[in-house]
Design an enzyme around this catalytic site. Structure first.
Site, PDB file in Angstrom:
ATOM      1  N   ASP A  17       0.870  -1.166   0.000  1.00 26.74           N
ATOM      2  CA  ASP A  17       0.000   0.000   0.000  1.00 26.74           C
ATOM      3  C   ASP A  17       0.921   1.235   0.000  1.00 26.74           C
ATOM      4  O   ASP A  17       2.127   1.117   0.252  1.00 26.74           O
ATOM      5  CB  ASP A  17      -0.877  -0.052   1.256  1.00 26.74           C
ATOM      6  CG  ASP A  17      -1.632   1.241   1.481  1.00 26.74           C
ATOM      7  OD1 ASP A  17      -2.278   1.722   0.533  1.00 26.74           O
ATOM      8  OD2 ASP A  17      -1.567   1.767   2.617  1.00 26.74           O
ATOM      9  N   ASP A  19      -0.119   5.235   0.857  1.00 26.37           N
ATOM     10  CA  ASP A  19      -0.349   6.231   1.925  1.00 26.37           C
ATOM     11  C   ASP A  19      -0.532   5.550   3.281  1.00 26.37           C
ATOM     12  O   ASP A  19      -1.327   4.624   3.416  1.00 26.37           O
ATOM     13  CB  ASP A  19      -1.591   7.065   1.599  1.00 26.37           C
ATOM     14  CG  ASP A  19      -1.432   7.868   0.320  1.00 26.37           C
ATOM     15  OD1 ASP A  19      -1.036   9.027   0.418  1.00 26.37           O
ATOM     16  OD2 ASP A  19      -1.664   7.306  -0.775  1.00 26.37           O
TER      17      ASP A  19
HETATM   18 MG   LIG Z   1      -2.955   3.246   3.226  1.00 29.14          MG
END
Ligand SMILES: [Mg+2]
Length: 245
Positions: A17, A19
């Site tokens: 992932d 952010d």
């Molecule tokens: Mg995230």
């Protein structure tokens, strides 16, 4: 707290992932920058895993490319709705986008009256962020649920950290991971996924089902992930370790 994940090994198929996992969450997605350290970590991992590195993010592919340029990686964007495979082919659903046009217009009006709200136009989906205006979260959710009803079948409301997203249903981060795992250079490797938010749970489940390594970053919520890391800093330190062969 669950155990820390093992140090990077080979051969891994590494899915990350973005952010809240590789970069700190910012007040606005546009405020995030990819620093030299992260560029080096990603370049090194890609080399070590012979190209089996992909980012699986809620951002659009266009947004991720903008942040990572000139580096281009296999990417899954908008929580698995769009995907660029290792050969550079883009996989994206057709049709649904036109139906978001009306929502875009009513959303402009709703947001204009409520300072602090803004939306991220991912083309395939609209994500409304309320981090700077949490007092509007309740009415925003009601507004979007009504809008969802008007959009009709095939759309869903997805919640994340201070964000609601209206998006076509049918794909998630788990389906993105499974799609990558069916293709080279990911196929046959041990899937590893690290993420920090609710939408990452689909990917944790997919990775667990394949006997892989699921890693949740931060937070104290219940998770399907088998390993945990405290924050972005600890995640970068983990990814920077020398792999064990
Ligand atoms: Mg995230």
């Amino acid at each position: 707290m669950k155990p820390k994940p093992p140090p990077p090994g080979c051969p891994w198929a590494l899915f990350l992932d973005f952010d809240g996992t590789l970069v700190e969450l910012a007040a606005h997605p546009d405020h995030v920058e990819v620093n030299e350290r992260l560029r080096e970590v990603l370049a090194r991992l890609r080399r070590l895993q012979a190209g089996a590195l992909a980012l699986v993010s809620g951002r659009s592919i266009a947004s991720l490319d903008g942040l990572l340029a000139p580096m281009t990686l296999p990417l899954a964007g908008v929580h698995g709705l769009e995907r660029r495979d290792a050969r550079g082919h883009i996989h994206r659903p057709a049709g649904a986008v036109d139906r978001l046009a009306a929502l875009r217009r009513t959303l402009d009006g709703f947001i204009a009256e409520r300072p602090g709200l803004f939306y991220e136009d991912k083309h395939l989906a609209l994500a409304v962020h309320y981090r700077a205006a949490p007092q509007h979260a309740g009415e925003l959710e009601r507004f979007l649920r009504r809008a969802l009803h008007e959009l009709g079948n095939g759309f869903q409301l997805q919640t994340g950290k201070a964000v609601f997203e209206v998006r076509p249903a049918g794909a998630d981060k788990g389906s993105a991971v499974r799609a990558f795992m069916a293709e080279p250079p990911f196929a046959g490797r041990l899937p590893v996924f690290a993420g920090d938010d609710r939408t990452d749970e689909d990917a944790f489940a997919a990775v667990n089902a394949l006997g892989g390594i699921s890693v949740r970053v931060g937070d104290g919520r219940p998770t399907a992930a088998r390993y945990e890391l405290a924050d972005v800093e600890e995640t970068l330190a983990w990814l920077s370790q020398t792999p064990k062969h």
